[in-house]
Design an enzyme around this catalytic site. Structure first.
Site, PDB file in Angstrom:
ATOM      1  N   LYS A 170       0.893  -1.173   0.000  1.00  0.00           N
ATOM      2  CA  LYS A 170       0.000   0.000   0.000  1.00  0.00           C
ATOM      3  C   LYS A 170       0.927   1.218   0.000  1.00  0.00           C
ATOM      4  O   LYS A 170       1.409   1.651   1.038  1.00  0.00           O
ATOM      5  CB  LYS A 170      -0.878  -0.017   1.257  1.00  0.00           C
ATOM      6  CG  LYS A 170      -2.181   0.759   1.146  1.00  0.00           C
ATOM      7  CD  LYS A 170      -2.044   2.227   0.845  1.00  0.00           C
ATOM      8  CE  LYS A 170      -1.635   3.058   2.044  1.00  0.00           C
ATOM      9  NZ  LYS A 170      -1.354   4.474   1.655  1.00  0.00           N
ATOM     10  N   GLY A 201      -4.092   3.688  -2.181  1.00  0.00           N
ATOM     11  CA  GLY A 201      -5.067   4.093  -1.173  1.00  0.00           C
ATOM     12  C   GLY A 201      -4.497   4.966  -0.088  1.00  0.00           C
ATOM     13  O   GLY A 201      -3.316   5.324  -0.106  1.00  0.00           O
ATOM     14  N   ASP A 202      -5.356   5.293   0.864  1.00  0.00           N
ATOM     15  CA  ASP A 202      -5.002   6.211   1.943  1.00  0.00           C
ATOM     16  C   ASP A 202      -4.884   5.460   3.265  1.00  0.00           C
ATOM     17  O   ASP A 202      -4.676   4.243   3.287  1.00  0.00           O
ATOM     18  CB  ASP A 202      -6.048   7.328   2.023  1.00  0.00           C
ATOM     19  CG  ASP A 202      -7.415   6.784   2.437  1.00  0.00           C
ATOM     20  OD1 ASP A 202      -7.595   5.536   2.401  1.00  0.00           O
ATOM     21  OD2 ASP A 202      -8.294   7.582   2.805  1.00  0.00           O
ATOM     22  N   GLY A 206      -4.723   1.429   4.235  1.00  0.00           N
ATOM     23  CA  GLY A 206      -3.606   0.895   5.031  1.00  0.00           C
ATOM     24  C   GLY A 206      -4.107   0.166   6.264  1.00  0.00           C
ATOM     25  O   GLY A 206      -3.624  -0.922   6.608  1.00  0.00           O
ATOM     26  N   GLU A 244       9.913   1.827  10.458  1.00  0.00           N
ATOM     27  CA  GLU A 244      10.938   2.851  10.191  1.00  0.00           C
ATOM     28  C   GLU A 244      10.243   4.197  10.350  1.00  0.00           C
ATOM     29  O   GLU A 244       9.433   4.571   9.502  1.00  0.00           O
ATOM     30  CB  GLU A 244      11.488   2.703   8.768  1.00  0.00           C
ATOM     31  CG  GLU A 244      12.188   1.385   8.496  1.00  0.00           C
ATOM     32  CD  GLU A 244      13.517   1.273   9.213  1.00  0.00           C
ATOM     33  OE1 GLU A 244      14.081   2.303   9.614  1.00  0.00           O
ATOM     34  OE2 GLU A 244      13.989   0.141   9.387  1.00  0.00           O
ATOM     35  N   CYS A 278      13.896  11.364   6.713  1.00  0.00           N
ATOM     36  CA  CYS A 278      13.766  10.957   8.117  1.00  0.00           C
ATOM     37  C   CYS A 278      15.102  11.046   8.850  1.00  0.00           C
ATOM     38  O   CYS A 278      15.141  11.268  10.051  1.00  0.00           O
ATOM     39  CB  CYS A 278      13.233   9.540   8.184  1.00  0.00           C
ATOM     40  SG  CYS A 278      14.198   8.437   7.160  1.00  0.00           S
ATOM     41  N   GLU A 377      10.141  16.395  15.333  1.00  0.00           N
ATOM     42  CA  GLU A 377      10.499  16.338  13.929  1.00  0.00           C
ATOM     43  C   GLU A 377       9.697  17.393  13.156  1.00  0.00           C
ATOM     44  O   GLU A 377       8.473  17.453  13.285  1.00  0.00           O
ATOM     45  CB  GLU A 377      10.167  14.947  13.393  1.00  0.00           C
ATOM     46  CG  GLU A 377      10.583  14.743  11.969  1.00  0.00           C
ATOM     47  CD  GLU A 377      10.233  13.357  11.456  1.00  0.00           C
ATOM     48  OE1 GLU A 377       9.064  12.958  11.588  1.00  0.00           O
ATOM     49  OE2 GLU A 377      11.131  12.683  10.927  1.00  0.00           O
TER      50      GLU A 377
HETATM   51  P1  NAD Z   1       2.343   8.763   7.480  1.00  0.00           P
HETATM   52  O1  NAD Z   1       2.592   7.994   8.721  1.00  0.00           O
HETATM   53  O2  NAD Z   1       1.278   9.790   7.497  1.00  0.00           O
HETATM   54  O3  NAD Z   1       1.947   7.787   6.283  1.00  0.00           O
HETATM   55  C1  NAD Z   1       2.779   6.727   5.879  1.00  0.00           C
HETATM   56  C2  NAD Z   1       1.949   5.682   5.177  1.00  0.00           C
HETATM   57  O4  NAD Z   1       1.034   5.106   6.117  1.00  0.00           O
HETATM   58  C3  NAD Z   1       1.097   6.201   4.033  1.00  0.00           C
HETATM   59  O5  NAD Z   1       1.073   5.219   3.015  1.00  0.00           O
HETATM   60  C4  NAD Z   1      -0.279   6.348   4.661  1.00  0.00           C
HETATM   61  O6  NAD Z   1      -1.339   6.239   3.726  1.00  0.00           O
HETATM   62  C5  NAD Z   1      -0.302   5.164   5.614  1.00  0.00           C
HETATM   63  N1  NAD Z   1      -1.177   5.315   6.781  1.00  0.00           N
HETATM   64  C6  NAD Z   1      -1.553   6.439   7.408  1.00  0.00           C
HETATM   65  N2  NAD Z   1      -2.338   6.145   8.473  1.00  0.00           N
HETATM   66  C7  NAD Z   1      -2.444   4.787   8.507  1.00  0.00           C
HETATM   67  C8  NAD Z   1      -3.113   3.864   9.375  1.00  0.00           C
HETATM   68  N3  NAD Z   1      -3.840   4.266  10.430  1.00  0.00           N
HETATM   69  N4  NAD Z   1      -2.975   2.536   9.124  1.00  0.00           N
HETATM   70  C9  NAD Z   1      -2.237   2.102   8.091  1.00  0.00           C
HETATM   71  N5  NAD Z   1      -1.605   2.930   7.228  1.00  0.00           N
HETATM   72  C10 NAD Z   1      -1.702   4.256   7.432  1.00  0.00           C
HETATM   73  O7  NAD Z   1       3.759   9.374   7.049  1.00  0.00           O
HETATM   74  P2  NAD Z   1       4.116  10.279   5.808  1.00  0.00           P
HETATM   75  O8  NAD Z   1       3.577  11.640   6.039  1.00  0.00           O
HETATM   76  O9  NAD Z   1       3.758   9.580   4.539  1.00  0.00           O
HETATM   77  O10 NAD Z   1       5.727  10.289   5.887  1.00  0.00           O
HETATM   78  C11 NAD Z   1       6.414  11.160   6.732  1.00  0.00           C
HETATM   79  C12 NAD Z   1       6.887  10.444   7.978  1.00  0.00           C
HETATM   80  O11 NAD Z   1       7.590   9.252   7.626  1.00  0.00           O
HETATM   81  C13 NAD Z   1       7.875  11.262   8.763  1.00  0.00           C
HETATM   82  O12 NAD Z   1       7.571  11.204  10.132  1.00  0.00           O
HETATM   83  C14 NAD Z   1       9.207  10.583   8.504  1.00  0.00           C
HETATM   84  O13 NAD Z   1      10.173  10.739   9.489  1.00  0.00           O
HETATM   85  C15 NAD Z   1       8.806   9.165   8.350  1.00  0.00           C
HETATM   86  N6  NAD Z   1       9.814   8.436   7.569  1.00  0.00           N
HETATM   87  C16 NAD Z   1      10.645   7.536   8.182  1.00  0.00           C
HETATM   88  C17 NAD Z   1      11.634   6.882   7.467  1.00  0.00           C
HETATM   89  C18 NAD Z   1      12.570   5.878   8.093  1.00  0.00           C
HETATM   90  O14 NAD Z   1      13.132   5.067   7.352  1.00  0.00           O
HETATM   91  N7  NAD Z   1      12.765   5.871   9.375  1.00  0.00           N
HETATM   92  C19 NAD Z   1      11.763   7.130   6.126  1.00  0.00           C
HETATM   93  C20 NAD Z   1      10.925   8.065   5.538  1.00  0.00           C
HETATM   94  C21 NAD Z   1       9.935   8.705   6.270  1.00  0.00           C
END
Ligand code: NAD
Length: 464
Positions: A170, A201-202, A206, A244, A278, A377
């Site tokens: 996803k 999807g969103d 997920g 991650e 990140c 962050e």
């Molecule tokens: P996010 O957590 O909003 O979304 C990430 C993914 O999760 C998306 O595909 C989203 O649709 C899905 N999602 C959202 N809510 C969900 C739920 N309740 N259940 C299942 N899936 C769900 O993050 P983002 O805004 O896409 O990315 C930014 C964040 O990601 C930052 O905090 C960043 O630090 C982190 N990040 C971490 C790493 C790492 O390797 N440690 C790498 C890149 C980004």
């Protein structure tokens, strides 16, 4: 405009059932780029069922055969480098030249490296009179963010596939172009049907994947808040989970560190991808007596970060991913300004291109280590400079957040830098400007997550 309104289920692009969509926009102009369908619970169920049906044969193929399929996918992606680099530049905002190398070519290298590592990594191991086998975990639910979309997909999917798992991916609803290209690459490479399924999807989509009882392992990259929720659900069902998450990474410079080199690395790291990384080094820790030296060097370095359209070759820093994200980052800058911090560069009022989601590269000085800017962050182009009086104090400040993803140390000698590096609680610590190493395990302590990706460590996440 592109419609991402098909899911790859059981080897076929299937029209989305729901009319619910996310609209995505060109980060530099704000014009609509496309519409991404929200996969339903039923579509997730169909994708998981396809992955379940494919598991028996995929998991029993020789590792070398699975590795060959993975190489075939890399070859197919290679055909689309330019198109993907432009797609990610428009979606995420990274300048095209960097996007080509970091967002596309590096992940393709990672597909190949994962294939090359697999046979040795998954070989049986003799333990006295026992034999240790590596058994694929089962069906993997992979959920990825938007900031390095193909890289994050690769870290999960390539490793899971060579390990013998089947996958339901996803991808982020904000950066879908590489996910769709991967689906096409998998079909062109002849990957057996059901081995890789992709449901656009969103959050709701997920969540349906997280909840599905037949998913054995959830591999998630994203925010700490969502990671916490996924870990709680996975705990109830006793699913394996790898997370991650976010970071607030420190660069610690000692009194005898080469200040120009420190500034070059920190500015390069903090403002890469407009701060949407990140592992960005977002806190620079300097000796109090050198504050003015660092202040001057940083103010000068930032003038070279020309803001503009990612497709313009003169651009050094592009926009942020979306209007909502830009507004969130700007609000954190306004909060820093309201606290009367020393604004070294940028700020909420700094000029930026009229259209698109731009924020000027911003540096705050003399940031209190317990303040919001030093603890939370931002995920945007914002650096905080923190002063310290003793190296012990610097180590305590570096370790003094809930995160522990990455860090850097600079000192006059390697031995000194290594002594400090060993005291930092972070998944990766760069010593005296060492470059990123994709073979090293990537992941964090504390709120930065659980588990590791990259190299053989990433493959080991997907086996029992
Ligand atoms: P996010 O957590 O909003 O979304 C990430 C993914 O999760 C998306 O595909 C989203 O649709 C899905 N999602 C959202 N809510 C969900 C739920 N309740 N259940 C299942 N899936 C769900 O993050 P983002 O805004 O896409 O990315 C930014 C964040 O990601 C930052 O905090 C960043 O630090 C982190 N990040 C971490 C790493 C790492 O390797 N440690 C790498 C890149 C980004």
């Amino acid at each position: 405009m592109t419609a991402y309104q098909h899911h790859l289920i059981d080897g076929i692009w299937t029209a989305a059932q729901s009319a619910e969509i996310t609209r995505i926009h060109d980060s530099a102009s704000g014009t609509e780029l496309g519409q991404v369908a929200h996969g339903t619970r039923e579509e997730i169920h169909l994708a998981v069922r396809a992955a379940k049906n494919a598991f028996a044969s995929w998991s029993t193929l020789p590792v070398s055969t699975r590795a060959d399929y993975v190489r075939g996918i890399a070859n197919q992606l290679e055909e689309q480098v330019e198109q993907l680099a432009q797609g990610v530049a428009a979606e995420v905002g990274m300048p095209l030249k960097l996007s080509r190398r970091i967002q596309v070519q590096m992940p393709i290298l990672a597909w190949r490296a994962t294939a090359d590592l697999a046979v040795e990594c998954l070989a049986d191991v003799a333990l006295g009179h026992s034999t240790l086998n590596h058994v694929p975990v089962g069906i993997v639910g992979a959920i990825t963010p938007w900031n390095y979309p193909l890289h994050q997909i690769t870290a999960k999917v390539a490793a899971a596939l060579v390990a013998g798992c089947t996958v339901v991916l996803k991808p982020s609803e904000l950066a879908p172009c590489t996910a769709r290209a991967l689906g096409e690459a998998a079909l062109a490479a002849g990957l057996p049907k059901g081995v890789l399924n992709i449901v656009m999807g969103d959050a709701t989509t997920g969540q349906a994947l997280v909840d599905h009882p037949d998913v054995a392992l959830l591999s998630f990259t994203g925010s700490t808040a969502v990671g916490r929720r996924i870990a709680a659900s996975a705990g109830q069902a006793l699913k394996r989970v790898s997370l991650e998450l976010g970071g607030k990474s420190a660069c610690l410079a000692t009194a005898d560190a080469p200040a120009e080199s420190v500034v070059r690395q920190v500015v390069g790291s903090c403002f890469l991808n407009s701060g949407q990384s990140c592992n960005s080094l977002t806190r620079l820790l300097v000796p109090i007596e050198l504050y003015d030296t660092y202040r001057a060097l940083l103010a000068d370095a930032v003038t070279r970060l020309t803001l503009g359209d990612p497709l313009d070759s003169a651009t050094r820093m592009g926009p942020l991913v979306s209007a909502a994200h830009r507004d969130r980052v700007r609000a954190m800058i306004v909060e820093g300004e309201s606290q009367g911090l020393d604004l070294i560069a940028g700020g909420s009022q700094a000029p930026v291109p009229a259209n698109g989601y731009f924020i000027a590269p911003t540096i705050f000085g003399r940031v209190p280590p317990r303040s919001t800017l030093a603890q939370q962050e931002v995920f945007g182009p914002v650096l905080g400079v923190i002063t310290y009086e003793t190296e012990q104090q610097a180590i305590d400040i570096a370790n003094g957040t809930a995160y522990g993803l990455a860090a850097a140390v600079w000192a006059g000698t390697t031995d000194h830098a290594l002594t400090l590096a060993r005291q930092l609680r972070a998944g990766q610590v760069d010593v005296n400007g060492a470059p990123y190493n994709p073979a090293a395990p990537f992941g964090g302590f504390g709120d930065s997550g659980l588990g590791r990706e990259g190299g053989k460590y990433g493959i080991e996440e997907f086996v029992e």
